[in-house]
Design a protein around this motif. Sequence first.
Motif, short mmCIF file in Angstrom:
data_model
loop_
_atom_site.label_atom_id
_atom_site.label_comp_id
_atom_site.label_asym_id
_atom_site.label_seq_id
_atom_site.Cartn_x
_atom_site.Cartn_y
_atom_site.Cartn_z
N HIS A 37 12.33 10.80 37.16
CA HIS A 37 13.25 12.13 37.22
C HIS A 37 13.71 12.21 38.53
O HIS A 37 14.38 13.34 38.97
CB HIS A 37 12.65 13.25 36.78
N GLY A 38 13.45 11.33 39.46
CA GLY A 38 14.38 11.54 40.63
C GLY A 38 13.71 12.51 41.63
O GLY A 38 14.22 12.99 42.41
N ARG A 39 12.26 12.81 41.56
CA ARG A 39 11.59 13.64 42.40
C ARG A 39 10.65 13.27 43.37
O ARG A 39 9.49 13.78 43.71
CB ARG A 39 10.73 14.60 41.38
N ALA A 40 11.12 12.04 43.87
CA ALA A 40 10.59 11.33 45.04
C ALA A 40 9.97 12.29 46.43
O ALA A 40 8.90 12.19 46.98
CB ALA A 40 11.14 10.15 45.76
N GLU A 41 10.53 13.32 46.59
CA GLU A 41 10.49 14.27 47.74
C GLU A 41 9.21 15.16 47.47
O GLU A 41 8.62 15.64 48.45
CB GLU A 41 11.70 15.40 47.82
N VAL A 46 2.34 16.09 44.85
CA VAL A 46 2.01 16.51 43.47
C VAL A 46 0.91 15.47 42.81
O VAL A 46 -0.09 15.96 42.13
CB VAL A 46 3.33 16.45 42.70
N GLU A 47 0.97 14.24 43.11
CA GLU A 47 0.18 13.28 42.69
C GLU A 47 -1.32 13.77 43.28
O GLU A 47 -2.48 13.74 42.76
CB GLU A 47 0.46 12.00 43.23
N LEU A 48 -1.38 13.92 44.60
CA LEU A 48 -2.69 14.29 45.34
C LEU A 48 -3.24 15.68 44.83
O LEU A 48 -4.28 15.39 44.36
CB LEU A 48 -2.43 14.55 46.93
N LEU A 77 8.77 22.49 40.66
CA LEU A 77 7.91 21.63 39.62
C LEU A 77 6.37 22.61 39.64
O LEU A 77 5.93 22.94 40.64
CB LEU A 77 7.55 20.26 40.08
N ARG A 78 6.29 22.78 38.11
CA ARG A 78 4.88 23.41 37.97
C ARG A 78 3.89 22.57 37.46
O ARG A 78 4.48 21.63 36.42
CB ARG A 78 4.98 24.63 37.03
N GLU A 150 2.82 25.22 42.10
CA GLU A 150 3.87 24.98 42.11
C GLU A 150 4.31 24.23 43.44
O GLU A 150 3.88 24.80 44.51
CB GLU A 150 4.87 26.06 41.82
N MET A 151 5.48 23.45 43.36
CA MET A 151 6.08 22.83 44.46
C MET A 151 7.48 22.83 44.27
O MET A 151 8.02 22.69 43.28
CB MET A 151 5.66 21.36 44.69
N SER A 152 8.13 22.97 45.59
CA SER A 152 9.59 23.09 45.27
C SER A 152 10.11 21.69 46.20
O SER A 152 9.43 21.16 46.54
CB SER A 152 10.26 24.20 46.70
#
Length: 153
Positions: A37-41, A46-48, A77-78, A150-152
């Motif tokens: 989904h192109g959310r590399a930022e 989020v993975e951690l 992203l939630r 959640e992360m922006s």
Amino acid sequence: MRTVSPPHTWAYALRLPHDPRAARVARMTVRSVLASHGRAEVLDAVELLTSEMVTNTYLHTNGPASLRLTALADGRLRVGLWDSHPRVPAPFGRPPHDHVPLARPDADGGRGLRLVQEYADCWGGMSLGSLGSTGAGTFDRRSGKLLWFEMSG
């Protein structure tokens, strides 16, 4: 009739067994979904945080868990994690949110939820009631707890 949904929203759900490999499966899933989904930022953070939460679920509960990744319309992203135990740990408790103390430098653990507190934009949790089995070794989703962050991007 067409269903209308805000642009760029999506959700993925993953059921995780009580297995020491669950955190690895969750990390691989998060990496794949966010990359596609192109959310590399936000991918690494989020993975951690997801891995830390799933690891705690494995260490402190005896049942399965469910992971849900949701892209919200405003770009956030939630990540939500349900498990079978009703206790809500710090920092997911009641406002003004419990704080996770610093781990001793020589401690083997105790840093995972502190990372959530430090890196997530917001987080929360709720107990869904006491443990309950619906038979055949499955757990009732109306029991346990739900933790989220959640992360922006």
